[in-house]
Design a protein around this motif. Structure first.
Motif, PDB file in Angstrom:
ATOM      1  N   LYS A   6     -38.455  25.295  21.252  1.00  0.00           N
ATOM      2  CA  LYS A   6     -37.273  25.115  20.423  1.00  0.00           C
ATOM      3  C   LYS A   6     -36.510  23.841  20.780  1.00  0.00           C
ATOM      4  O   LYS A   6     -36.054  23.110  19.890  1.00  0.00           O
ATOM      5  CB  LYS A   6     -36.343  26.322  20.537  1.00  0.00           C
ATOM      6  N   ALA A  27     -28.460  23.379  12.962  1.00  0.00           N
ATOM      7  CA  ALA A  27     -29.359  23.518  11.814  1.00  0.00           C
ATOM      8  C   ALA A  27     -30.585  24.361  12.169  1.00  0.00           C
ATOM      9  O   ALA A  27     -30.964  25.277  11.422  1.00  0.00           O
ATOM     10  CB  ALA A  27     -29.790  22.151  11.309  1.00  0.00           C
ATOM     11  N   VAL A  28     -31.192  24.066  13.303  1.00  0.00           N
ATOM     12  CA  VAL A  28     -32.393  24.806  13.725  1.00  0.00           C
ATOM     13  C   VAL A  28     -32.031  26.258  14.021  1.00  0.00           C
ATOM     14  O   VAL A  28     -32.731  27.187  13.593  1.00  0.00           O
ATOM     15  CB  VAL A  28     -33.056  24.120  14.943  1.00  0.00           C
ATOM     16  N   GLU A  29     -30.942  26.478  14.751  1.00  0.00           N
ATOM     17  CA  GLU A  29     -30.507  27.848  15.069  1.00  0.00           C
ATOM     18  C   GLU A  29     -30.224  28.628  13.792  1.00  0.00           C
ATOM     19  O   GLU A  29     -30.619  29.792  13.669  1.00  0.00           O
ATOM     20  CB  GLU A  29     -29.253  27.830  15.960  1.00  0.00           C
ATOM     21  N   ALA A  30     -29.534  28.009  12.829  1.00  0.00           N
ATOM     22  CA  ALA A  30     -29.212  28.678  11.573  1.00  0.00           C
ATOM     23  C   ALA A  30     -30.485  29.037  10.808  1.00  0.00           C
ATOM     24  O   ALA A  30     -30.599  30.133  10.243  1.00  0.00           O
ATOM     25  CB  ALA A  30     -28.312  27.797  10.716  1.00  0.00           C
ATOM     26  N   THR A  31     -31.452  28.126  10.810  1.00  0.00           N
ATOM     27  CA  THR A  31     -32.730  28.383  10.129  1.00  0.00           C
ATOM     28  C   THR A  31     -33.440  29.576  10.739  1.00  0.00           C
ATOM     29  O   THR A  31     -33.896  30.484  10.021  1.00  0.00           O
ATOM     30  CB  THR A  31     -33.634  27.132  10.198  1.00  0.00           C
ATOM     31  N   PHE A  32     -33.539  29.606  12.062  1.00  0.00           N
ATOM     32  CA  PHE A  32     -34.212  30.719  12.732  1.00  0.00           C
ATOM     33  C   PHE A  32     -33.465  32.031  12.511  1.00  0.00           C
ATOM     34  O   PHE A  32     -34.090  33.089  12.331  1.00  0.00           O
ATOM     35  CB  PHE A  32     -34.383  30.439  14.223  1.00  0.00           C
ATOM     36  N   GLU A  33     -32.136  31.992  12.504  1.00  0.00           N
ATOM     37  CA  GLU A  33     -31.349  33.208  12.259  1.00  0.00           C
ATOM     38  C   GLU A  33     -31.592  33.737  10.849  1.00  0.00           C
ATOM     39  O   GLU A  33     -31.723  34.951  10.651  1.00  0.00           O
ATOM     40  CB  GLU A  33     -29.858  32.928  12.450  1.00  0.00           C
ATOM     41  N   LEU A  34     -31.648  32.843   9.864  1.00  0.00           N
ATOM     42  CA  LEU A  34     -31.904  33.260   8.483  1.00  0.00           C
ATOM     43  C   LEU A  34     -33.292  33.889   8.341  1.00  0.00           C
ATOM     44  O   LEU A  34     -33.454  34.908   7.664  1.00  0.00           O
ATOM     45  CB  LEU A  34     -31.774  32.078   7.531  1.00  0.00           C
ATOM     46  N   ILE A  35     -34.276  33.288   8.980  1.00  0.00           N
ATOM     47  CA  ILE A  35     -35.640  33.838   8.942  1.00  0.00           C
ATOM     48  C   ILE A  35     -35.658  35.209   9.604  1.00  0.00           C
ATOM     49  O   ILE A  35     -36.220  36.175   9.065  1.00  0.00           O
ATOM     50  CB  ILE A  35     -36.644  32.877   9.608  1.00  0.00           C
ATOM     51  N   ILE A  47     -42.283  29.683   2.962  1.00  0.00           N
ATOM     52  CA  ILE A  47     -41.950  28.277   3.158  1.00  0.00           C
ATOM     53  C   ILE A  47     -43.072  27.471   2.509  1.00  0.00           C
ATOM     54  O   ILE A  47     -44.198  27.438   3.010  1.00  0.00           O
ATOM     55  CB  ILE A  47     -41.789  27.941   4.656  1.00  0.00           C
TER      56      ILE A  47
END
Length: 93
Positions: A6, A27-35, A47
Motif C-alpha cells: 500500500k 485517495a488510496v485509503e478512500a478507494t480501498f474503503e469503498l471497495i 473495475i
C-alpha cells in the motif's frame, strides 16, 4: 517477481497524479474503503479493464477430520473472488 504494498501504491499515485503524499494517501485509503464496503454489502466491484471482485459465500458441509477420521461440520465462510478482465489478461500474456 516483486511485491507492491500500500505504501508503494500511495507513492506511485502521488507521482503519477502529481498529488501530495497526503492527498494520495487519502485517495488510496478512500478507494480501498469503498471497495471493502461494497464487498461487505454483497456488491460486486467491477473495475473496467482490470477485473471484478465478487463476494462469495461457501456453504457449510460435512467433512472428515484427517487425524481421527471422524465426521465434522464445516461452517459456511465468506470470501472474495477476483476475475481478471480480458484486457488485462491479454496484457499479461
Amino acid at each position: 517477481m516483486g511485491k507492491l504494498n500500500k505504501a508503494e501504491i500511495i507513492e506511485k499515485v502521488s507521482e503519477k497524479a502529481f498529488l501530495s503524499k497526503r492527498d494520495a494517501t487519502e485517495a488510496v485509503e478512500a478507494t480501498f474503503e469503498l471497495i471493502e464496503q461494497a464487498l461487505l454489502n454483497d456488491e460486486e466491484v467491477n473495475i473496467t479493464n482490470f477485473g471484478v471482485f465478487t463476494p462469495k459465500t461457501k456453504k457449510g458441509r460435512i467433512g472428515t477430520d484427517p487425524k481421527t477420521h471422524e465426521q465434522i461440520k464445516i461452517k459456511s465462510k465468506r470470501s472474495v473472488v477476483f476475475r481478471v478482465s480480458k484486457t488485462l489478461k491479454r496484457k499479461l500474456n
